[in-house]
Design a protein around this motif. Sequence first.
Motif, PDB file in Angstrom:
ATOM      1  N   ALA A 218       0.836  -1.207   0.000  1.00 21.60           N
ATOM      2  CA  ALA A 218       0.000   0.000   0.000  1.00 21.60           C
ATOM      3  C   ALA A 218       0.867   1.253   0.000  1.00 21.60           C
ATOM      4  CB  ALA A 218      -0.920  -0.012   1.227  1.00 21.60           C
ATOM      5  N   ALA A 219       1.951   1.244   0.799  1.00 19.67           N
ATOM      6  CA  ALA A 219       2.845   2.398   0.820  1.00 19.67           C
ATOM      7  C   ALA A 219       3.542   2.574  -0.515  1.00 19.67           C
ATOM      8  CB  ALA A 219       3.876   2.233   1.943  1.00 19.67           C
ATOM      9  N   GLY A 223       3.246   5.779  -3.515  1.00 24.25           N
ATOM     10  CA  GLY A 223       4.403   6.530  -3.975  1.00 24.25           C
ATOM     11  C   GLY A 223       5.488   6.737  -2.944  1.00 24.25           C
ATOM     12  N   ALA A 224       5.454   5.992  -1.825  1.00 22.55           N
ATOM     13  CA  ALA A 224       6.474   6.143  -0.790  1.00 22.55           C
ATOM     14  C   ALA A 224       7.781   5.511  -1.260  1.00 22.55           C
ATOM     15  CB  ALA A 224       6.002   5.481   0.507  1.00 22.55           C
ATOM     16  N   ASN A 225       8.879   6.204  -1.010  1.00 26.06           N
ATOM     17  CA  ASN A 225      10.177   5.650  -1.369  1.00 26.06           C
ATOM     18  C   ASN A 225      10.660   4.694  -0.286  1.00 26.06           C
ATOM     19  OD1 ASN A 225      11.159   7.276   0.741  1.00 26.06           O
ATOM     20  ND2 ASN A 225      11.601   8.979  -0.653  1.00 26.06           N
ATOM     21  N   VAL A 226      11.899   4.193  -0.444  1.00 28.51           N
ATOM     22  CA  VAL A 226      12.414   3.190   0.479  1.00 28.51           C
ATOM     23  C   VAL A 226      12.507   3.738   1.897  1.00 28.51           C
ATOM     24  CG1 VAL A 226      14.388   1.720   1.019  1.00 28.51           C
ATOM     25  CG2 VAL A 226      13.671   2.021  -1.358  1.00 28.51           C
ATOM     26  N   TRP A 227      13.041   4.939   2.047  1.00 25.73           N
ATOM     27  CA  TRP A 227      13.184   5.529   3.374  1.00 25.73           C
ATOM     28  C   TRP A 227      11.820   5.775   4.017  1.00 25.73           C
ATOM     29  CZ3 TRP A 227      15.543   6.204   7.645  1.00 25.73           C
ATOM     30  CH2 TRP A 227      15.219   7.261   8.507  1.00 25.73           C
ATOM     31  N   GLN A 228      10.850   6.275   3.263  1.00 23.02           N
ATOM     32  CA  GLN A 228       9.523   6.533   3.812  1.00 23.02           C
ATOM     33  C   GLN A 228       8.817   5.243   4.220  1.00 23.02           C
ATOM     34  OE1 GLN A 228       7.946   8.727   0.479  1.00 23.02           O
ATOM     35  NE2 GLN A 228       8.407  10.732   1.427  1.00 23.02           N
ATOM     36  N   ARG A 229       8.996   4.181   3.438  1.00 23.63           N
ATOM     37  CA  ARG A 229       8.398   2.898   3.818  1.00 23.63           C
ATOM     38  C   ARG A 229       9.028   2.352   5.092  1.00 23.63           C
ATOM     39  NH1 ARG A 229       8.985   1.744  -1.748  1.00 23.63           N
ATOM     40  NH2 ARG A 229      10.629   0.219  -1.302  1.00 23.63           N
ATOM     41  N   PHE A 230      10.356   2.536   5.209  1.00 26.44           N
ATOM     42  CA  PHE A 230      11.016   2.074   6.432  1.00 26.44           C
ATOM     43  C   PHE A 230      10.565   2.882   7.637  1.00 26.44           C
ATOM     44  CE2 PHE A 230      14.521   2.781   9.438  1.00 26.44           C
ATOM     45  CZ  PHE A 230      14.671   1.499   9.925  1.00 26.44           C
ATOM     46  N   ARG A 231      10.466   4.189   7.482  1.00 23.07           N
ATOM     47  CA  ARG A 231      10.157   5.055   8.620  1.00 23.07           C
ATOM     48  C   ARG A 231       8.714   4.919   9.087  1.00 23.07           C
ATOM     49  NH1 ARG A 231      10.555  11.719   8.598  1.00 23.07           N
ATOM     50  NH2 ARG A 231       9.792  12.027  10.746  1.00 23.07           N
ATOM     51  N   HIS A 232       7.784   4.807   8.144  1.00 18.65           N
ATOM     52  CA  HIS A 232       6.369   4.849   8.506  1.00 18.65           C
ATOM     53  C   HIS A 232       5.697   3.466   8.544  1.00 18.65           C
ATOM     54  CE1 HIS A 232       6.356   9.230   8.311  1.00 18.65           C
ATOM     55  NE2 HIS A 232       6.950   9.168   7.130  1.00 18.65           N
TER      56      HIS A 232
END
Length: 322
Positions: A218-219, A223-232
């Motif tokens: 879903a992330a 459109g979430a990038n790798v860092w955003q997927r890891f963080r959130h």
Amino acid sequence: MTTSTAPTGADVAEAGPAGPASAPRRARRRGSRTHVLAYMLAGPILLYEAVFVLYPIFQSVRLSLTDTSLGATDSSFVGLRNYDRLFHDPDFYGSLWNTLTYALLVVVIAVGSGLATALLVNRRMRGRSLIRGVMMTPWAFPEIATVLIFIWIMNPTFGVINLVSDHIPGLDASGGWLTSSPLALVSIVLISTWKTFPFYSIVILASLQTVPESLEEAARVDGANVWQRFRHVTLPSIRPTLILLSLLAFIFAFRQFSLIWLTTGGGPGRDTETLVLGIYNSAFKFYDYSYGTTIGVASLVVTLLVTVVIVGIQRRYGEDSD
């Protein structure tokens, strides 16, 4: 041709009461049997804790209030005199600073390295199982073997690491990695990290397996990038594991003795002497048992305070997630 006979009064009495009224009675019996089984299973553990944990703590507190030493025929009660000596002892504060510095560095570097390697081996790749097995090798090594290897690697004359450090600008390792300050503290932190990070990596890897792939998908769709997927997504899911591992890493580092004793012995001077080494030196080198147990009680208090802080952080994040 079959015949049926009605149950007699004796049969009804033998069968006992039936119907809804007997259900609570059966539930109470099952509950009592469950409680008895729980006490039987927990009994040996409670007995072990009482004999090997609570009783030694009680004895340590008792000895810290006396003037017990080697060769003394008897010991007298001195109250808080040992604690007054402790609070005015600069060596104690130096050991406490070394212990906290060493433990915090090990927590950050070891757990951080475990997280990084767990994220790497969690990806689909060829030979992933072999990589995971090789990664566990440092954890399987005995501490004595680990110390012997690193003493050879850090030898100031022919050590392999000196060949590398000679090409690093601003790094002067001519005094030896284990015999000069602050390199001695850096060395034991690196050795401890190398020895323990595979354990944290495997535990974090197991926690990563529980992160729902649907959240990742879903992330990614959003459109979430790798860092955003890891963080959130990833980090909130494994945060309880990271906090628990940080607590375990701190406790393991706080009570570390053999690795530090075999590499630096607390030197040079007292630059790597931790509270555990201070307890050993006071009790078994200077034979001042009462002061050694006083340092031990102070160490226990510090450990409990840090544990309360970390558990409070974990509870706060748990409430926020709910």
